[in-house]
Design a protein around this motif. Structure first.
Motif, PDB file in Angstrom:
ATOM      1  N   LEU A 126       0.852  -1.179   0.000  1.00  0.00           N
ATOM      2  CA  LEU A 126       0.000   0.000   0.000  1.00  0.00           C
ATOM      3  C   LEU A 126       0.891   1.233   0.000  1.00  0.00           C
ATOM      4  O   LEU A 126       1.761   1.393   0.859  1.00  0.00           O
ATOM      5  CB  LEU A 126      -0.897   0.018   1.245  1.00  0.00           C
ATOM      6  CG  LEU A 126      -1.785   1.244   1.425  1.00  0.00           C
ATOM      7  CD1 LEU A 126      -2.768   1.382   0.271  1.00  0.00           C
ATOM      8  CD2 LEU A 126      -2.521   1.166   2.749  1.00  0.00           C
ATOM      9  N   LEU A 127       0.656   2.110  -0.962  1.00  0.00           N
ATOM     10  CA  LEU A 127       1.435   3.342  -1.086  1.00  0.00           C
ATOM     11  C   LEU A 127       0.491   4.533  -0.938  1.00  0.00           C
ATOM     12  O   LEU A 127      -0.558   4.576  -1.575  1.00  0.00           O
ATOM     13  CB  LEU A 127       2.138   3.388  -2.442  1.00  0.00           C
ATOM     14  CG  LEU A 127       3.020   2.184  -2.749  1.00  0.00           C
ATOM     15  CD1 LEU A 127       3.409   2.162  -4.209  1.00  0.00           C
ATOM     16  CD2 LEU A 127       4.242   2.189  -1.865  1.00  0.00           C
ATOM     17  N   HIS A 128       0.870   5.466  -0.099  1.00  0.00           N
ATOM     18  CA  HIS A 128       0.065   6.675   0.127  1.00  0.00           C
ATOM     19  C   HIS A 128       0.810   7.869  -0.435  1.00  0.00           C
ATOM     20  O   HIS A 128       2.041   7.920  -0.382  1.00  0.00           O
ATOM     21  CB  HIS A 128      -0.203   6.854   1.631  1.00  0.00           C
ATOM     22  CG  HIS A 128      -1.136   7.978   1.921  1.00  0.00           C
ATOM     23  ND1 HIS A 128      -0.683   9.253   2.179  1.00  0.00           N
ATOM     24  CD2 HIS A 128      -2.494   8.034   1.963  1.00  0.00           C
ATOM     25  CE1 HIS A 128      -1.714  10.038   2.386  1.00  0.00           C
ATOM     26  NE2 HIS A 128      -2.832   9.319   2.264  1.00  0.00           N
ATOM     27  N   CYS A 129       0.064   8.847  -0.938  1.00  0.00           N
ATOM     28  CA  CYS A 129       0.713  10.015  -1.555  1.00  0.00           C
ATOM     29  C   CYS A 129       1.556  10.795  -0.551  1.00  0.00           C
ATOM     30  O   CYS A 129       2.471  11.515  -0.945  1.00  0.00           O
ATOM     31  CB  CYS A 129      -0.327  10.915  -2.208  1.00  0.00           C
ATOM     32  SG  CYS A 129      -1.520  11.656  -1.070  1.00  0.00           S
ATOM     33  N   GLY A 130       1.319  10.648   0.741  1.00  0.00           N
ATOM     34  CA  GLY A 130       2.106  11.319   1.765  1.00  0.00           C
ATOM     35  C   GLY A 130       3.336  10.544   2.201  1.00  0.00           C
ATOM     36  O   GLY A 130       4.078  10.993   3.067  1.00  0.00           O
ATOM     37  N   ASP A 131       3.565   9.359   1.592  1.00  0.00           N
ATOM     38  CA  ASP A 131       4.700   8.512   1.982  1.00  0.00           C
ATOM     39  C   ASP A 131       6.033   8.959   1.398  1.00  0.00           C
ATOM     40  O   ASP A 131       7.068   8.418   1.764  1.00  0.00           O
ATOM     41  CB  ASP A 131       4.464   7.057   1.546  1.00  0.00           C
ATOM     42  CG  ASP A 131       3.384   6.373   2.363  1.00  0.00           C
ATOM     43  OD1 ASP A 131       3.055   6.866   3.459  1.00  0.00           O
ATOM     44  OD2 ASP A 131       2.878   5.335   1.898  1.00  0.00           O
ATOM     45  N   GLY A 132       5.997   9.890   0.458  1.00  0.00           N
ATOM     46  CA  GLY A 132       7.246  10.318  -0.166  1.00  0.00           C
ATOM     47  C   GLY A 132       7.691   9.398  -1.297  1.00  0.00           C
ATOM     48  O   GLY A 132       8.849   9.404  -1.678  1.00  0.00           O
ATOM     49  N   VAL A 133       6.774   8.601  -1.834  1.00  0.00           N
ATOM     50  CA  VAL A 133       7.074   7.728  -2.971  1.00  0.00           C
ATOM     51  C   VAL A 133       6.410   8.310  -4.217  1.00  0.00           C
ATOM     52  O   VAL A 133       5.494   9.126  -4.127  1.00  0.00           O
ATOM     53  CB  VAL A 133       6.578   6.276  -2.756  1.00  0.00           C
ATOM     54  CG1 VAL A 133       7.248   5.645  -1.559  1.00  0.00           C
ATOM     55  CG2 VAL A 133       5.081   6.229  -2.626  1.00  0.00           C
ATOM     56  N   GLU A 134       6.886   7.882  -5.375  1.00  0.00           N
ATOM     57  CA  GLU A 134       6.288   8.286  -6.637  1.00  0.00           C
ATOM     58  C   GLU A 134       5.850   7.056  -7.394  1.00  0.00           C
ATOM     59  O   GLU A 134       6.518   6.024  -7.328  1.00  0.00           O
ATOM     60  CB  GLU A 134       7.278   9.093  -7.483  1.00  0.00           C
ATOM     61  CG  GLU A 134       7.495  10.499  -6.999  1.00  0.00           C
ATOM     62  CD  GLU A 134       6.259  11.384  -7.169  1.00  0.00           C
ATOM     63  OE1 GLU A 134       5.334  11.048  -7.929  1.00  0.00           O
ATOM     64  OE2 GLU A 134       6.225  12.423  -6.516  1.00  0.00           O
ATOM     65  N   ILE A 135       4.733   7.139  -8.084  1.00  0.00           N
ATOM     66  CA  ILE A 135       4.242   6.060  -8.920  1.00  0.00           C
ATOM     67  C   ILE A 135       4.052   6.620 -10.316  1.00  0.00           C
ATOM     68  O   ILE A 135       3.321   7.607 -10.494  1.00  0.00           O
ATOM     69  CB  ILE A 135       2.898   5.497  -8.407  1.00  0.00           C
ATOM     70  CG1 ILE A 135       3.007   5.075  -6.952  1.00  0.00           C
ATOM     71  CG2 ILE A 135       2.450   4.340  -9.280  1.00  0.00           C
ATOM     72  CD1 ILE A 135       1.668   4.699  -6.342  1.00  0.00           C
ATOM     73  N   PHE A 136       4.719   6.010 -11.288  1.00  0.00           N
ATOM     74  CA  PHE A 136       4.625   6.463 -12.672  1.00  0.00           C
ATOM     75  C   PHE A 136       4.121   5.336 -13.559  1.00  0.00           C
ATOM     76  O   PHE A 136       4.500   4.189 -13.356  1.00  0.00           O
ATOM     77  CB  PHE A 136       6.009   6.881 -13.189  1.00  0.00           C
ATOM     78  CG  PHE A 136       6.636   7.990 -12.399  1.00  0.00           C
ATOM     79  CD1 PHE A 136       6.242   9.303 -12.569  1.00  0.00           C
ATOM     80  CD2 PHE A 136       7.637   7.706 -11.482  1.00  0.00           C
ATOM     81  CE1 PHE A 136       6.836  10.325 -11.838  1.00  0.00           C
ATOM     82  CE2 PHE A 136       8.244   8.724 -10.747  1.00  0.00           C
ATOM     83  CZ  PHE A 136       7.837  10.034 -10.939  1.00  0.00           C
ATOM     84  N   PRO A 137       3.282   5.663 -14.541  1.00  0.00           N
ATOM     85  CA  PRO A 137       2.933   4.630 -15.522  1.00  0.00           C
ATOM     86  C   PRO A 137       4.212   4.108 -16.159  1.00  0.00           C
ATOM     87  O   PRO A 137       5.142   4.868 -16.425  1.00  0.00           O
ATOM     88  CB  PRO A 137       2.076   5.379 -16.540  1.00  0.00           C
ATOM     89  CG  PRO A 137       1.570   6.579 -15.810  1.00  0.00           C
ATOM     90  CD  PRO A 137       2.641   6.923 -14.818  1.00  0.00           C
ATOM     91  N   TYR A 138       4.297   2.793 -16.364  1.00  0.00           N
ATOM     92  CA  TYR A 138       5.516   2.177 -16.892  1.00  0.00           C
ATOM     93  C   TYR A 138       5.814   2.761 -18.261  1.00  0.00           C
ATOM     94  O   TYR A 138       4.943   2.901 -19.091  1.00  0.00           O
ATOM     95  CB  TYR A 138       5.370   0.662 -16.972  1.00  0.00           C
ATOM     96  CG  TYR A 138       6.687  -0.045 -16.878  1.00  0.00           C
ATOM     97  CD1 TYR A 138       7.316  -0.191 -15.665  1.00  0.00           C
ATOM     98  CD2 TYR A 138       7.309  -0.546 -18.014  1.00  0.00           C
ATOM     99  CE1 TYR A 138       8.527  -0.831 -15.547  1.00  0.00           C
ATOM    100  CE2 TYR A 138       8.521  -1.183 -17.922  1.00  0.00           C
ATOM    101  CZ  TYR A 138       9.128  -1.331 -16.694  1.00  0.00           C
ATOM    102  OH  TYR A 138      10.336  -1.951 -16.592  1.00  0.00           O
ATOM    103  N   GLY A 139       7.054   3.123 -18.475  1.00  0.00           N
ATOM    104  CA  GLY A 139       7.488   3.691 -19.739  1.00  0.00           C
ATOM    105  C   GLY A 139       7.683   5.193 -19.677  1.00  0.00           C
ATOM    106  O   GLY A 139       8.289   5.788 -20.548  1.00  0.00           O
ATOM    107  N   ASP A 140       7.127   5.864 -18.657  1.00  0.00           N
ATOM    108  CA  ASP A 140       7.325   7.323 -18.514  1.00  0.00           C
ATOM    109  C   ASP A 140       8.696   7.631 -17.962  1.00  0.00           C
ATOM    110  O   ASP A 140       9.250   6.923 -17.190  1.00  0.00           O
ATOM    111  CB  ASP A 140       6.263   7.922 -17.601  1.00  0.00           C
ATOM    112  CG  ASP A 140       4.932   8.078 -18.303  1.00  0.00           C
ATOM    113  OD1 ASP A 140       4.847   7.716 -19.479  1.00  0.00           O
ATOM    114  OD2 ASP A 140       3.979   8.559 -17.662  1.00  0.00           O
TER     115      ASP A 140
END
Length: 82
Positions: A68-82
Motif C-alpha cells: 500500500l502506497l500513500h501520496c504522503g509517503d514520499g514515494v512516486e508512482i509512474f505509468p511504466y514507460g514514462d
C-alpha cells in the motif's frame, strides 16, 4: 501514583497529502514504476486505488508482494514507460 503527561499532537501533516496529478490517471491493472527513493525503483501492477487517488495498492514484480502506497509517503508512482 500516575504522573501528569503532556500529549502533544501534530497540528499539520508531515507531508503533503494531495496526490500528484499523474496519480489521478492510474487505473486498476496499469503497469507502473514505483520510485521508493532516488535510485531505488520497483515495477508492478496496480491492484486497487482509493476513490480520492491518495492511496494505491501495487502488486510488486518478483514475488515481493502487495504493498500500500500513500501520496504522503514520499514515494512516486509512474505509468511504466514514462
Amino acid at each position: 501514583m500516575a504522573r501528569s503527561a503532556k500529549h502533544q499532537m501534530a497540528e499539520a501533516p508531515l507531508r503533503r497529502a494531495t496526490p500528484a496529478p499523474h496519480w489521478k490517471k492510474l487505473r486498476q491493472g496499469d503497469r507502473v514504476r514505483v520510485q521508493l527513493s532516488p535510485g531505488f525503483d520497483a515495477a508492478g501492477i496496480v491492484d486497487a486505488i482509493t476513490a480520492d487517488h491518495s492511496a494505491v495498492w501495487v502488486h510488486l514484480d518478483g514475488g515481493r508482494g502487495r504493498t500500500l502506497l500513500h501520496c504522503g509517503d514520499g514515494v512516486e508512482i509512474f505509468p511504466y514507460g514514462d
